[in-house]
Write a protein that holds these residues in place. Structure first.
Motif, mmCIF file in Angstrom:
data_model
loop_
_atom_site.group_PDB
_atom_site.id
_atom_site.type_symbol
_atom_site.label_atom_id
_atom_site.label_comp_id
_atom_site.label_asym_id
_atom_site.label_seq_id
_atom_site.Cartn_x
_atom_site.Cartn_y
_atom_site.Cartn_z
ATOM 1 N N CYS A 141 0.588 -1.005 -0.122
ATOM 2 C CA CYS A 141 -0.019 -0.030 0.197
ATOM 3 C C CYS A 141 0.580 1.232 0.098
ATOM 4 C CB CYS A 141 -0.885 -0.254 0.857
ATOM 5 S SG CYS A 141 -1.624 1.708 1.223
ATOM 6 N N THR A 142 1.910 1.529 0.861
ATOM 7 C CA THR A 142 3.446 2.471 1.214
ATOM 8 C C THR A 142 3.616 2.617 -0.248
ATOM 9 O OG1 THR A 142 3.093 1.645 3.703
ATOM 10 C CG2 THR A 142 4.835 3.164 2.226
ATOM 11 N N ALA A 143 4.158 1.626 -1.408
ATOM 12 C CA ALA A 143 4.867 2.116 -2.146
ATOM 13 C C ALA A 143 3.584 2.260 -3.605
ATOM 14 C CB ALA A 143 5.553 0.562 -2.783
ATOM 15 N N MET A 144 2.139 1.489 -3.176
ATOM 16 C CA MET A 144 1.109 2.523 -4.454
ATOM 17 C C MET A 144 0.951 3.926 -3.939
ATOM 18 S SD MET A 144 -1.436 -0.611 -5.221
ATOM 19 C CE MET A 144 -1.509 -0.754 -3.874
ATOM 20 N N LEU A 145 0.655 4.004 -2.940
ATOM 21 C CA LEU A 145 0.785 5.219 -2.751
ATOM 22 C C LEU A 145 1.771 6.498 -2.626
ATOM 23 C CD1 LEU A 145 -1.962 4.469 0.880
ATOM 24 C CD2 LEU A 145 -2.470 5.309 -1.839
ATOM 25 N N ASP A 146 2.566 6.304 -2.575
ATOM 26 C CA ASP A 146 3.919 6.878 -2.517
ATOM 27 C C ASP A 146 3.979 6.712 -4.356
ATOM 28 O OD1 ASP A 146 4.602 6.786 -0.191
ATOM 29 O OD2 ASP A 146 6.148 5.825 0.168
ATOM 30 N N PHE A 147 3.685 5.946 -4.777
ATOM 31 C CA PHE A 147 4.042 6.250 -6.507
ATOM 32 C C PHE A 147 2.583 7.498 -7.005
ATOM 33 C CE2 PHE A 147 3.026 5.638 -10.713
ATOM 34 C CZ PHE A 147 4.079 4.554 -11.662
ATOM 35 N N VAL A 202 -12.513 6.022 3.310
ATOM 36 C CA VAL A 202 -12.401 4.635 3.860
ATOM 37 C C VAL A 202 -12.722 5.004 4.870
ATOM 38 C CG1 VAL A 202 -10.291 6.213 6.074
ATOM 39 C CG2 VAL A 202 -10.464 3.771 5.459
ATOM 40 N N LEU A 203 -13.574 3.159 5.579
ATOM 41 C CA LEU A 203 -14.417 3.183 6.757
ATOM 42 C C LEU A 203 -14.022 3.240 7.418
ATOM 43 C CD1 LEU A 203 -16.585 0.083 4.589
ATOM 44 C CD2 LEU A 203 -16.886 2.521 4.450
ATOM 45 N N GLU A 204 -15.280 3.684 8.532
ATOM 46 C CA GLU A 204 -14.541 3.844 9.755
ATOM 47 C C GLU A 204 -14.721 2.528 10.558
ATOM 48 O OE1 GLU A 204 -17.214 5.341 14.041
ATOM 49 O OE2 GLU A 204 -17.853 5.036 12.017
ATOM 50 N N LYS A 205 -14.761 1.752 10.396
ATOM 51 C CA LYS A 205 -14.163 0.626 11.046
ATOM 52 C C LYS A 205 -13.127 -0.240 10.102
ATOM 53 C CE LYS A 205 -17.947 -0.442 14.067
ATOM 54 N NZ LYS A 205 -19.770 -0.590 14.150
ATOM 55 N N ASN A 206 -12.466 0.151 9.296
ATOM 56 C CA ASN A 206 -11.396 -0.343 8.080
ATOM 57 C C ASN A 206 -9.826 0.464 8.727
ATOM 58 O OD1 ASN A 206 -9.598 -1.715 7.075
ATOM 59 N ND2 ASN A 206 -10.961 -0.811 4.819
ATOM 60 N N LEU A 207 -9.667 -0.117 10.268
ATOM 61 C CA LEU A 207 -8.888 0.612 10.967
ATOM 62 C C LEU A 207 -6.887 -0.465 10.350
ATOM 63 C CD1 LEU A 207 -10.419 -0.531 14.911
ATOM 64 C CD2 LEU A 207 -10.509 1.631 13.305
ATOM 65 N N PRO A 208 -7.427 -1.272 9.896
ATOM 66 C CA PRO A 208 -6.169 -1.278 8.931
ATOM 67 C C PRO A 208 -5.620 -0.790 7.800
ATOM 68 C CG PRO A 208 -6.887 -3.905 9.429
ATOM 69 C CD PRO A 208 -8.027 -2.815 9.719
ATOM 70 N N ALA A 209 -7.304 -0.304 7.316
ATOM 71 C CA ALA A 209 -6.772 0.622 6.199
ATOM 72 C C ALA A 209 -6.307 1.899 6.679
ATOM 73 C CB ALA A 209 -7.969 0.819 4.746
ATOM 74 N N GLN A 210 -6.535 2.218 7.901
ATOM 75 C CA GLN A 210 -6.500 4.171 8.223
ATOM 76 C C GLN A 210 -4.807 3.437 8.307
ATOM 77 O OE1 GLN A 210 -9.800 5.216 11.383
ATOM 78 N NE2 GLN A 210 -11.238 4.202 10.082
ATOM 79 N N THR A 211 -4.492 2.403 9.361
ATOM 80 C CA THR A 211 -3.433 2.577 9.791
ATOM 81 C C THR A 211 -2.209 2.918 8.170
ATOM 82 O OG1 THR A 211 -3.759 0.647 12.139
ATOM 83 C CG2 THR A 211 -1.731 0.812 10.690
ATOM 84 N N ALA A 212 -2.374 2.349 7.439
ATOM 85 C CA ALA A 212 -1.969 2.200 5.925
ATOM 86 C C ALA A 212 -1.930 3.010 5.702
ATOM 87 C CB ALA A 212 -2.278 1.053 4.751
ATOM 88 N N TYR A 213 -3.509 4.166 5.552
ATOM 89 C CA TYR A 213 -3.022 5.288 5.223
ATOM 90 C C TYR A 213 -2.347 6.328 5.935
ATOM 91 C CZ TYR A 213 -6.637 3.786 2.257
ATOM 92 O OH TYR A 213 -7.521 2.417 1.398
ATOM 93 N N ARG A 214 -2.504 6.225 7.347
ATOM 94 C CA ARG A 214 -2.048 7.223 8.470
ATOM 95 C C ARG A 214 0.027 7.418 8.236
ATOM 96 N NH1 ARG A 214 -4.870 9.698 12.476
ATOM 97 N NH2 ARG A 214 -6.782 8.332 12.099
ATOM 98 N N ARG A 215 0.327 5.907 8.201
ATOM 99 C CA ARG A 215 1.723 5.322 7.845
ATOM 100 C C ARG A 215 2.217 6.096 6.309
ATOM 101 N NH1 ARG A 215 1.604 -0.165 7.235
ATOM 102 N NH2 ARG A 215 1.301 -0.126 9.961
ATOM 103 N N SER A 216 1.602 6.598 5.312
ATOM 104 C CA SER A 216 1.151 7.159 3.864
ATOM 105 C C SER A 216 1.472 8.598 4.249
ATOM 106 C CB SER A 216 0.988 6.607 3.135
ATOM 107 O OG SER A 216 1.511 5.012 2.631
ATOM 108 N N GLY A 217 0.985 9.040 5.664
ATOM 109 C CA GLY A 217 0.453 10.824 5.509
ATOM 110 C C GLY A 217 -0.162 11.023 5.507
ATOM 111 N N PHE A 218 -1.326 10.397 5.613
ATOM 112 C CA PHE A 218 -2.765 10.928 5.169
ATOM 113 C C PHE A 218 -3.653 10.967 7.122
ATOM 114 C CE2 PHE A 218 -2.521 8.674 1.418
ATOM 115 C CZ PHE A 218 -3.088 9.302 0.777
#
Length: 169
Positions: A111-117, A134-150
């Motif tokens: 996910c990080t590699a794609m979002l950086d691209f 992002v859905l409120e309860k999709n915590l794994p996605a939220q974690t990935a997005y926060r890691r990418s600066g969202f």
């Protein structure tokens, strides 16, 4: 860095390339079947028309992540994007509409590699920001997005964060 992340190759998708088209449809179907994607297989109509409609849609672009060099290797992820416009900055933006990481590749930095691209592509296009929902309860996605600066969107923290609403037509 995981072994998979070290081998991830992200490419701009070509909707008319048969291999990449198959990969887009397979990843979208995997996403659609996931509970966070609705829990149902992709419709026959979408299977038949998605690639041609994306290719024709102004401002649409997608990126694919592969395990290796992208030539005969396994597709790991997909991000579908659409160009938009910020009236507050008077500049274009990129809305990330779908983020798909195959279940077997989650947590490996795909996910990080794609979002950086996508971020590099957006900068090349003169964009002011990236947006996504992002859905409120999709915590794994939220974690990935926060890691990418969202982070959640707010003009002023006093007024709270924006909510994504819809109206079917």
């Amino acid at each position: 860095m995981s072994e998979v992340a070290a081998r991830v190759q992200v490419v701009m998708a070509d909707y008319r390339d048969s291999r990449q088209g198959e990969d887009i449809l397979a990843l979208m179907d995997e996403y659609a079947r996931d509970p966070f994607g609705g829990g149902e297989p992709m419709s026959d109509f979408c299977r038949e028309h998605l690639l041609e409609r994306l290719a024709e849609f102004p401002g649409a672009f997608s990126v694919l992540a592969y395990d290796g060099d992208g030539d005969g290797d396994r597709a790991l992820g997909l991000v579908n994007c659409f160009m938009g416009f910020s009236t507050f900055t008077c500049r274009p933006l990129v809305n990330i509409h779908d983020v798909v990481v195959s279940a077997a590749a989650r947590g490996a930095g795909v996910c990080t590699a794609m979002l950086d691209f996508v971020a590099r592509e957006a900068k090349n296009r003169g964009c002011c920001k990236l947006t996504l929902e992002v859905l409120e309860k999709n915590l794994p996605a939220q974690t990935a997005y926060r890691r990418s600066g969202f982070k959640p969107y707010a003009l002023d923290e006093e007024w709270g964060t924006a909510q994504f609403w819809q109206r079917y037509l």
